[in-house]
Design a protein around this motif. Structure first.
Motif, PDB file in Angstrom:
ATOM      1  N   ARG A 100       0.833  -1.211   0.000  1.00 26.19           N
ATOM      2  CA  ARG A 100       0.000   0.000   0.000  1.00 26.19           C
ATOM      3  C   ARG A 100       0.867   1.261   0.000  1.00 26.19           C
ATOM      4  NH1 ARG A 100      -5.080  -0.015   2.426  1.00 26.19           N
ATOM      5  NH2 ARG A 100      -5.118   2.117   1.654  1.00 26.19           N
ATOM      6  N   ASP A 102       3.978   1.435  -1.188  1.00 28.42           N
ATOM      7  CA  ASP A 102       4.578   1.486  -2.527  1.00 28.42           C
ATOM      8  C   ASP A 102       3.616   2.116  -3.528  1.00 28.42           C
ATOM      9  OD1 ASP A 102       6.903   0.217  -1.637  1.00 28.42           O
ATOM     10  OD2 ASP A 102       6.506  -1.660  -2.688  1.00 28.42           O
ATOM     11  N   GLU A 103       2.344   1.755  -3.406  1.00 28.31           N
ATOM     12  CA  GLU A 103       1.324   2.315  -4.303  1.00 28.31           C
ATOM     13  C   GLU A 103       1.200   3.827  -4.095  1.00 28.31           C
ATOM     14  OE1 GLU A 103      -3.486   2.103  -4.503  1.00 28.31           O
ATOM     15  OE2 GLU A 103      -2.439   0.200  -4.231  1.00 28.31           O
ATOM     16  N   SER A 108       6.071   1.960  -8.719  1.00 26.84           N
ATOM     17  CA  SER A 108       6.004   1.354 -10.055  1.00 26.84           C
ATOM     18  C   SER A 108       5.975   2.393 -11.169  1.00 26.84           C
ATOM     19  CB  SER A 108       4.783   0.432 -10.161  1.00 26.84           C
ATOM     20  OG  SER A 108       3.591   1.202 -10.107  1.00 26.84           O
TER      21      SER A 108
END
Length: 188
Positions: A100, A102-103, A108
């Motif tokens: 979560r 990282d999001e 990405s």
């Protein structure tokens, strides 16, 4: 005050057999208590996916700057003149919690990258711990440092954050990377 605020030196218990390994994450900006994205850590804590560990600071000086919309960026440029040890908060998070984060941090999409950092916990014995933090992506970090006049902050405080613009209130016709490119190419 929450339970974590009442016991700032609380260390999370080791994970029971079969429970996912936790990662220690150093937060230095909008994820800290009192800032706009802390609600994500609160949600993760309610679900058992995050726990406050302690206040901490980077063991070595690192650049902490503000980019477009007063968004904070820790730069993986150790040894630069004009930077200081950065103060923040340390959280223990599960793999779900880390995904979560990282999001949120756009890992990405090359907004930030999660990398190791050495921190010293407030009130600890002074030994540095290896944890992770979200740094500005290497694709623009040096330009962000130059755009900041090669001056960093010791802490993302309310005074430093003054003028911060939440994502929903930023122009939606540009990606965040486009906003960063415009910012680093503009005059200070």
């Amino acid at each position: 005050m929450g339970a974590a605020d009442e016991h700032p030196q609380h260390q999370p218990s080791p994970a029971p057999e079969g429970e996912a390994k936790r990662t220690l994450v150093f937060t230095y900006g909008t994820l800290k208590r009192g800032f706009s994205n802390h609600c994500l850590l609160q949600d993760l804590a309610r679900a058992g996916d995050a726990a406050f560990v302690a206040a901490a600071a980077t063991a070595e000086p690192l650049p902490l700057v503000c980019g477009p919309y007063r968004v904070p960026f820790l730069l993986n440029l150790p040894g630069e003149h004009g930077c200081q040890r950065v103060r923040g908060e340390l959280y223990s998070v599960t793999p779900h919690g880390l995904a979560r984060l990282d999001e949120l941090e756009g890992v990405s999409r090359a907004h930030y990258e999660r990398l190791p950092v050495s921190v010293v916990v407030d009130g600890g014995e002074g030994a540095a711990e290896e944890v992770v933090a979200y740094y500005a992506h290497r694709g623009y970090a040096a330009e962000m440092w130059a755009r900041s006049g090669r001056r960093g902050h010791a802490e993302y405080s309310p005074a430093v954050a003054a003028g911060y613009v939440r994502r929903v209130d930023r122009p939606q016709h540009l990606t965040f990377l486009d906003q960063i490119r415009v910012f680093v190419s503009s005059q200070s």
